[in-house]
Each structure stands twice: as C-alpha cells, then as structure tokens.
Design a protein around this motif. Sequence first.
Motif, PDB file in Angstrom:
ATOM      1  N   PHE A  18       0.829  -1.201   0.000  1.00  0.00           N
ATOM      2  CA  PHE A  18       0.000   0.000   0.000  1.00  0.00           C
ATOM      3  C   PHE A  18       0.870   1.261   0.000  1.00  0.00           C
ATOM      4  O   PHE A  18       0.572   2.221  -0.715  1.00  0.00           O
ATOM      5  CB  PHE A  18      -0.952   0.000   1.206  1.00  0.00           C
ATOM      6  CG  PHE A  18      -2.253  -0.716   0.944  1.00  0.00           C
ATOM      7  CD1 PHE A  18      -3.407  -0.008   0.668  1.00  0.00           C
ATOM      8  CD2 PHE A  18      -2.325  -2.096   0.978  1.00  0.00           C
ATOM      9  CE1 PHE A  18      -4.620  -0.659   0.435  1.00  0.00           C
ATOM     10  CE2 PHE A  18      -3.518  -2.757   0.743  1.00  0.00           C
ATOM     11  CZ  PHE A  18      -4.674  -2.039   0.467  1.00  0.00           C
ATOM     12  N   GLN A  19       1.950   1.263   0.782  1.00  0.00           N
ATOM     13  CA  GLN A  19       2.809   2.448   0.835  1.00  0.00           C
ATOM     14  C   GLN A  19       3.501   2.704  -0.505  1.00  0.00           C
ATOM     15  O   GLN A  19       3.684   3.857  -0.897  1.00  0.00           O
ATOM     16  CB  GLN A  19       3.842   2.304   1.953  1.00  0.00           C
ATOM     17  CG  GLN A  19       3.206   2.426   3.331  1.00  0.00           C
ATOM     18  CD  GLN A  19       4.173   2.085   4.433  1.00  0.00           C
ATOM     19  OE1 GLN A  19       4.953   2.938   4.848  1.00  0.00           O
ATOM     20  NE2 GLN A  19       4.135   0.848   4.903  1.00  0.00           N
ATOM     21  N   HIS A  20       3.883   1.641  -1.211  1.00  0.00           N
ATOM     22  CA  HIS A  20       4.492   1.797  -2.536  1.00  0.00           C
ATOM     23  C   HIS A  20       3.518   2.530  -3.464  1.00  0.00           C
ATOM     24  O   HIS A  20       3.893   3.470  -4.166  1.00  0.00           O
ATOM     25  CB  HIS A  20       4.868   0.418  -3.095  1.00  0.00           C
ATOM     26  CG  HIS A  20       5.496   0.463  -4.447  1.00  0.00           C
ATOM     27  ND1 HIS A  20       6.832   0.226  -4.650  1.00  0.00           N
ATOM     28  CD2 HIS A  20       4.968   0.712  -5.682  1.00  0.00           C
ATOM     29  CE1 HIS A  20       7.099   0.322  -5.946  1.00  0.00           C
ATOM     30  NE2 HIS A  20       5.983   0.616  -6.594  1.00  0.00           N
ATOM     31  N   GLU A  21       2.254   2.092  -3.465  1.00  0.00           N
ATOM     32  CA  GLU A  21       1.250   2.710  -4.339  1.00  0.00           C
ATOM     33  C   GLU A  21       0.910   4.123  -3.870  1.00  0.00           C
ATOM     34  O   GLU A  21       0.736   5.022  -4.692  1.00  0.00           O
ATOM     35  CB  GLU A  21      -0.004   1.835  -4.438  1.00  0.00           C
ATOM     36  CG  GLU A  21       0.240   0.453  -4.996  1.00  0.00           C
ATOM     37  CD  GLU A  21       1.052   0.430  -6.289  1.00  0.00           C
ATOM     38  OE1 GLU A  21       0.893   1.336  -7.135  1.00  0.00           O
ATOM     39  OE2 GLU A  21       1.865  -0.498  -6.464  1.00  0.00           O
ATOM     40  N   LEU A  22       0.822   4.337  -2.567  1.00  0.00           N
ATOM     41  CA  LEU A  22       0.589   5.686  -2.041  1.00  0.00           C
ATOM     42  C   LEU A  22       1.686   6.641  -2.489  1.00  0.00           C
ATOM     43  O   LEU A  22       1.419   7.794  -2.845  1.00  0.00           O
ATOM     44  CB  LEU A  22       0.515   5.659  -0.510  1.00  0.00           C
ATOM     45  CG  LEU A  22      -0.786   5.133   0.091  1.00  0.00           C
ATOM     46  CD1 LEU A  22      -0.578   4.730   1.541  1.00  0.00           C
ATOM     47  CD2 LEU A  22      -1.889   6.181  -0.032  1.00  0.00           C
ATOM     48  N   ASP A  23       2.934   6.169  -2.473  1.00  0.00           N
ATOM     49  CA  ASP A  23       4.045   7.000  -2.934  1.00  0.00           C
ATOM     50  C   ASP A  23       3.844   7.458  -4.375  1.00  0.00           C
ATOM     51  O   ASP A  23       4.134   8.604  -4.722  1.00  0.00           O
ATOM     52  CB  ASP A  23       5.380   6.253  -2.814  1.00  0.00           C
ATOM     53  CG  ASP A  23       6.053   6.444  -1.465  1.00  0.00           C
ATOM     54  OD1 ASP A  23       5.544   7.214  -0.618  1.00  0.00           O
ATOM     55  OD2 ASP A  23       7.120   5.816  -1.260  1.00  0.00           O
ATOM     56  N   HIS A  24       3.343   6.560  -5.233  1.00  0.00           N
ATOM     57  CA  HIS A  24       3.097   6.942  -6.633  1.00  0.00           C
ATOM     58  C   HIS A  24       2.142   8.129  -6.718  1.00  0.00           C
ATOM     59  O   HIS A  24       2.283   8.982  -7.602  1.00  0.00           O
ATOM     60  CB  HIS A  24       2.527   5.774  -7.436  1.00  0.00           C
ATOM     61  CG  HIS A  24       3.556   4.841  -7.962  1.00  0.00           C
ATOM     62  ND1 HIS A  24       4.583   5.251  -8.791  1.00  0.00           N
ATOM     63  CD2 HIS A  24       3.715   3.507  -7.800  1.00  0.00           C
ATOM     64  CE1 HIS A  24       5.336   4.203  -9.107  1.00  0.00           C
ATOM     65  NE2 HIS A  24       4.834   3.135  -8.515  1.00  0.00           N
ATOM     66  N   LEU A  25       1.186   8.197  -5.808  1.00  0.00           N
ATOM     67  CA  LEU A  25       0.217   9.293  -5.829  1.00  0.00           C
ATOM     68  C   LEU A  25       0.845  10.612  -5.392  1.00  0.00           C
ATOM     69  O   LEU A  25       0.291  11.679  -5.632  1.00  0.00           O
ATOM     70  CB  LEU A  25      -0.991   8.953  -4.955  1.00  0.00           C
ATOM     71  CG  LEU A  25      -1.723   7.653  -5.308  1.00  0.00           C
ATOM     72  CD1 LEU A  25      -2.930   7.480  -4.415  1.00  0.00           C
ATOM     73  CD2 LEU A  25      -2.101   7.599  -6.780  1.00  0.00           C
ATOM     74  N   ASP A  26       1.996  10.527  -4.740  1.00  0.00           N
ATOM     75  CA  ASP A  26       2.706  11.720  -4.275  1.00  0.00           C
ATOM     76  C   ASP A  26       3.961  12.015  -5.095  1.00  0.00           C
ATOM     77  O   ASP A  26       4.802  12.817  -4.684  1.00  0.00           O
ATOM     78  CB  ASP A  26       3.063  11.570  -2.795  1.00  0.00           C
ATOM     79  CG  ASP A  26       1.826  11.595  -1.914  1.00  0.00           C
ATOM     80  OD1 ASP A  26       0.860  12.313  -2.261  1.00  0.00           O
ATOM     81  OD2 ASP A  26       1.802  10.895  -0.884  1.00  0.00           O
ATOM     82  N   GLY A  27       4.108  11.333  -6.230  1.00  0.00           N
ATOM     83  CA  GLY A  27       5.245  11.592  -7.114  1.00  0.00           C
ATOM     84  C   GLY A  27       6.564  11.037  -6.611  1.00  0.00           C
ATOM     85  O   GLY A  27       7.631  11.517  -6.991  1.00  0.00           O
TER      86      GLY A  27
END
Length: 183
Positions: free
Chosen positions: A151-160
């Motif tokens: 989940f954190q990997h994907e969340l990071d994508h949303l924050d660039g």
Amino acid sequence: MITMDDIVREGNPILRKVAKPVELPLTDEDKKTLVDMLEFIKNSQDPEVAEKYGLRPGVGLAAPQIGISKRLFAIHATDENGNLYSMGIANPKVVSHSVETNELENGEGCLSVDRDVPGLVPRRARLTITGVDHEGNDVRMRLRGYIAIVFQHELDHLDGIMFYDRIEGLEDPFKKPLPGFAL
C-alpha cells in the motif's frame, strides 16, 4: 484492457507529480479506471494471460502509472496470513502509522521501472488507511507487514515518489526521512 504498452515508464513527468483527489461519489469513469487497473494486476499474475499479452507480474498499480494524475490505485495481493486484498481505492489517506519500520528483504520493484534497483526501502511497519473502494464503499484498513509495504508503494506513486527515492545509502539518509504522512 491495460497492457504493458499503457504503463508509463520512469522519466515521464507524470510519475513525479502529486496526483489530484477524485470527486466523490466516484464517477463512472473513475470506477472504470479502478476496475481496469485491478483487472490488469489480476491478469499480470495469471501465467497464461501474462504470457499471452507480455505482462510483467505486479501486485499494485497507481493511476499515474497509466498516465492519469488522479488519487486512484489498485491492489491484488495476499498478506502473510493468506488474506487477499483485491480492490481499487480512491483518495487513500494514511490516518495513523507506526514509528517502527519494515522493508522487503530483496528490495522492491515497479512496473514503471524496467531495471533492477537494489537496496532496502524503509517503510512503516503498520498503518491505517481510509479511502473509497471501487464499488463506492468507504473503507478503513489496518495494515501490517508485506501488505502495508504494498500500500505504501502505491501511495508514494500518488505523491510523485518512486521507490528508489527511499533506498538507504543512495543519498544522504538525513535528507530524505521516512514518509511524513499527514494525520
């Protein structure tokens, strides 16, 4: 159907932008995006389908990775206890997290990165997230271990943020602390 040709690769500026929240309730277009991303992840894990369409296996996909700068991602992964997390999530938000960290022993990879980037990626060991699933339901999940990392990997994508931005030793570790999620 999403294929590897639709996956944005590193170097594309959209992967470095902070994605915009989506309107709620979800539009039909945003629901379709979530369902399509989830279908891609499931297809990538099916050996026959993956081989037929040349898909690299993945466990998560964020909308910026398909050229859409919206706060949407899909996950299809199992935790250490065999619980399947298979959903699209809109406007995910971390509401709490542990101080303790965790990382994948062999590092992380990414569908948008066509090269091996060795190194440990420190992540929060536990977190609680909220959001809206692909069916329009409010969700609140307490995550730990492997699934929390996904989940954190994907969340990071949303924050660039790319996973290798967090690898210890690539640059001064004091310059890039662990994610400071808004609570």
